[in-house]
Design an enzyme around this catalytic site. Structure first.
Site, PDB file in Angstrom:
ATOM      1  N   LYS A 165       0.828  -1.206   0.000  1.00  7.44           N
ATOM      2  CA  LYS A 165       0.000   0.000   0.000  1.00  7.44           C
ATOM      3  C   LYS A 165       0.861   1.254   0.000  1.00  7.44           C
ATOM      4  CE  LYS A 165      -4.192  -1.908   0.536  1.00  7.44           C
ATOM      5  NZ  LYS A 165      -3.826  -3.301   0.274  1.00  7.44           N
ATOM      6  N   GLU A 189      -4.689   6.943   6.580  1.00  7.33           N
ATOM      7  CA  GLU A 189      -5.350   7.733   5.551  1.00  7.33           C
ATOM      8  C   GLU A 189      -6.566   8.438   6.129  1.00  7.33           C
ATOM      9  OE1 GLU A 189      -4.398   5.156   1.507  1.00  7.33           O
ATOM     10  OE2 GLU A 189      -6.379   5.026   2.432  1.00  7.33           O
ATOM     11  N   HIS A 204     -16.399  -4.993   4.172  1.00  2.00           N
ATOM     12  CA  HIS A 204     -15.391  -4.715   3.141  1.00  2.00           C
ATOM     13  C   HIS A 204     -15.365  -5.775   2.039  1.00  2.00           C
ATOM     14  CE1 HIS A 204     -13.936  -1.507   5.696  1.00  2.00           C
ATOM     15  NE2 HIS A 204     -13.733  -2.360   6.683  1.00  2.00           N
ATOM     16  N   ARG A 214      -4.570  -8.714 -10.886  1.00  2.53           N
ATOM     17  CA  ARG A 214      -5.171 -10.001 -11.245  1.00  2.53           C
ATOM     18  C   ARG A 214      -6.533  -9.738 -11.873  1.00  2.53           C
ATOM     19  NH1 ARG A 214      -9.058  -9.986  -7.351  1.00  2.53           N
ATOM     20  NH2 ARG A 214      -8.518  -9.107  -5.318  1.00  2.53           N
TER      21      ARG A 214
END
Length: 586
Positions: A198, A295, A330, A399
């Site tokens: 990330k 974040e 999520h 992917r």
């Protein structure tokens, strides 16, 4: 009688829901397999511009369930033989093993770590069977750069001699005239590694001018890397300081996280330290890395992602966007393409930024660039990263995505074929963005084995009967032809991708993802000038109706009900229910 609900929620601009119900029924597997080649109209004009020569003679699919079946469907159409691997839990009679030309057991136990994650054994099977390439599917080894590097270094056979002329080198990553042949059907290991972090991926995107969420990413390039600096940058004191700078609410995310793991929302300063420690523990356990980034937390953002495909000749295009905002824990539940309520300016800019992101990562093959769209305030289209209404790079999935069928249906592109041919060193058949088609609206519902009574927790058990509203793994079929639903007077189609066969007993295992199938509908315009909103509304109505017709039944919910009745002293009812379960299974 207890009725299990395979939950699927629908929204119309963020507000609707429906549930897929479960009943008894049966459909023969032969109806699925016999129609797999004839119903491939969804694999389209864009894919058909390739030659008819198969890109490989034989490939191994290092996955299970519906994605393995999905890859096999395209391979069957192209004349590519397939090798399946299966775990002790799945067994040789599972659907994906049955569909393959040959299958081999992998590992010595039921869990992923004892089977599908054993890259060395997967590669050994590929070498022993003469497979020329490996398709990783999604999950498991698909974003493992070590595995991708091992496949690239292995001496797999060169691609099919029936394909266009290539280098005679026997290495698995050789150069053909202008293109590169790769035995790993996916991006280069370097791109997987870059996008898997990330912090590193956001650093690359910031340098490329792709808008990122304000936060603290703390990535140092390898040349500048210093262990002491890394330790200081991840210290609790530094992270607490950066959290105060960013402001609350904020999001703590694992550097190597994914699939909703290693994420914590922090609303107040008092919550930060305990949630930081909780996130670190989960990150270390799940990914072997306890580093985190911070974040700014976007409240109720839209999750909009862009499908990109690049070849080794330098061509890169996007195949429009998907909206995957409807999620639980999520995990995506409903996906649609194209995204609704996007201005043409924002739609075009996000596509351009996705291509820019792919190029910055040196990406080749199919991938998805995910953005978060801030919905807290309106802004002009050019405000990409500077306040309410902006959109921000979230991550790049190196992917094929679970939700790729909606993109295939609105573009007419077989993404798996494009993956195979790019890996075989061929160029993309579409090189200019304006030539990528987009027709109508497609929606997908993931049908999960979940228990709505217990907060939609995964529910495992033996499946007795499976009766989806269209033949599974047969590609797109006209709505009303070969489906259980009422027919339509337009060109709408329905598609079911599933890892569970309709003709024999299967298991929803505790060891793997509880998704049973994917139900996809596509509503094209009846006339060229038909409004996009009408296609969206029609697709939504059709999906709602078809979810109700997706029928499946298994024992676990009934067993739980029988146990509950027993504990409450209702012995006769509990005994009768157990006898019913036994009678149906026999």
């Amino acid at each position: 009688m207890f009725m299990f609900v395979a939950s699927a929620l629908l929204r119309r601009r963020g507000a609707r829901s429906a549930a897929g119900r479960v009943l008894l029924s049966r459909r023969t597997l032969s109806s699925s397999s016999s129609s797999s080649s004839s119903s491939s109209s969804s694999s389209s004009s864009s894919s058909s511009s390739y030659s008819s020569s198969p890109p490989f003679d034989k490939i191994l699919i290092a996955n299970r369930g519906e994605i393995a079946c999905r890859v096999m469907r395209t391979c069957r159409r192209l004349g590519v033989r397939t090798v399946a691997v299966y775990s002790d839990a799945d067994g040789p009679d599972c659907l994906h093993a049955s569909m393959a030309d040959e299958c081999h057991m992998i590992g010595d136990g039921p869990s992923p770590g004892e089977s599908y994650l054993r890259g060395e054994e997967v590669l050994d099977v590929a070498l022993r069977t003469g497979a020329q390439a490996i398709h990783p599917g999604y999950g498991f080894l698909s974003e493992n750069p070590t595995f991708a590097s091992a496949v690239a270094a292995a001496a797999l056979l060169p691609p099919s001699s029936s394909s266009r002329s290539r280098s005679s080198s026997s290495s698995s990553s050789s150069s053909s005239p202008g293109g590169t042949v790769s035995s790993f059907i996916g991006p280069p290991p370097s791109a997987i590694e870059m996008m898997g972090s990330k912090s590193r991926s956001k650093s690359i995107m910031e340098r490329a001018g792709v808008p990122c969420i304000p936060g603290y990413h703390h990535h140092r390039d390898d040349d500048d890397h210093d262990d002491h600096d890394e330790e200081e940058g991840q210290s609790t004191e530094r992270l607490l300081h950066e959290a105060d700078r960013i402001g609350y609410p904020l999001l703590i995310k694992a550097v190597m996280g994914g699939g909703g793991k290693g994420m914590r929302v922090v609303h107040t300063p008092d919550e930060f330290l305990p949630l930081l420690e909780s996130c670190r523990r989960e990150s270390s356990s799940s990914f072997g890395d306890d580093r985190v980034i911070l974040e700014r937390y976007l409240v109720n953002p839209r999750h909009v992602e862009v499908q990109v495909v690049a070849d080794s000749f330098g061509n890169c295009v996007h195949l429009h966007e998907r909206d995957c905002s409807l999620q639980r824990r999520h995990q995506k539940i409903i996906e649609e393409a194209p995204a609704s309520d996007l201005s043409p300016e924002v739609r075009d800019e996000m596509g351009e930024m996705a291509v820019r992101a792919a190029r910055a990562a040196g990406y080749v093959n199919a991938g998805t660039v995910e953005f978060l769209l801030d919905t807290t305030a309106s802004s002009s289209p050019d405000e990409k990263g500077g306040g309410g209404g902006g959109y921000y790079f979230c991550e790049m999935n190196a992917r094929l995505q679970v939700e790729h069928p909606v993109t295939e249906l609105i573009t007419g592109v077989d993404l798996v074929e494009w993956q195979l041919r790019v890996a075989a060193g061929e160029e993309l058949p579409v090189k200019h963005q304006e030539d990528v088609p987009r027709r109508g609206h497609a929606m997908e519902a993931r049908i999960y084995a979940e228990d709505p009574i217990h907060n939609f927790l995964p529910s495992a058990g033996e499946v007795w009967h499976h009766d989806p509203p269209a033949p599974p793994n047969a590609g797109a079929v006209p709505l009303g032809r070969g489906t259980n639903g009422s027919g339509g007077d337009d060109n709408s189609v329905v598609r079911v991708d599933s890892g569970i066969g309709p003709s024999k007993k299967s298991d929803v295992s505790v060891h793997y993802d509880p998704m049973i199938s994917k139900l996809i509908v596509h509503s094209p315009p009846t006339e060229e000038e038909e409004e996009e909103d009408r296609c969206h509304n029609k697709a939504e109505r059709q999906l709602q109706n078809l979810i109700d017709e997706h029928k499946i039944h298994w024992a676990e919910p009934l067993n739980r009900l029988a146990t509950l009745l027993y504990r409450r002293g209702r012995l006769d009812e509990s005994r009768a229910l157990c006898q019913l379960v036994l009678a149906v299974k026999l």
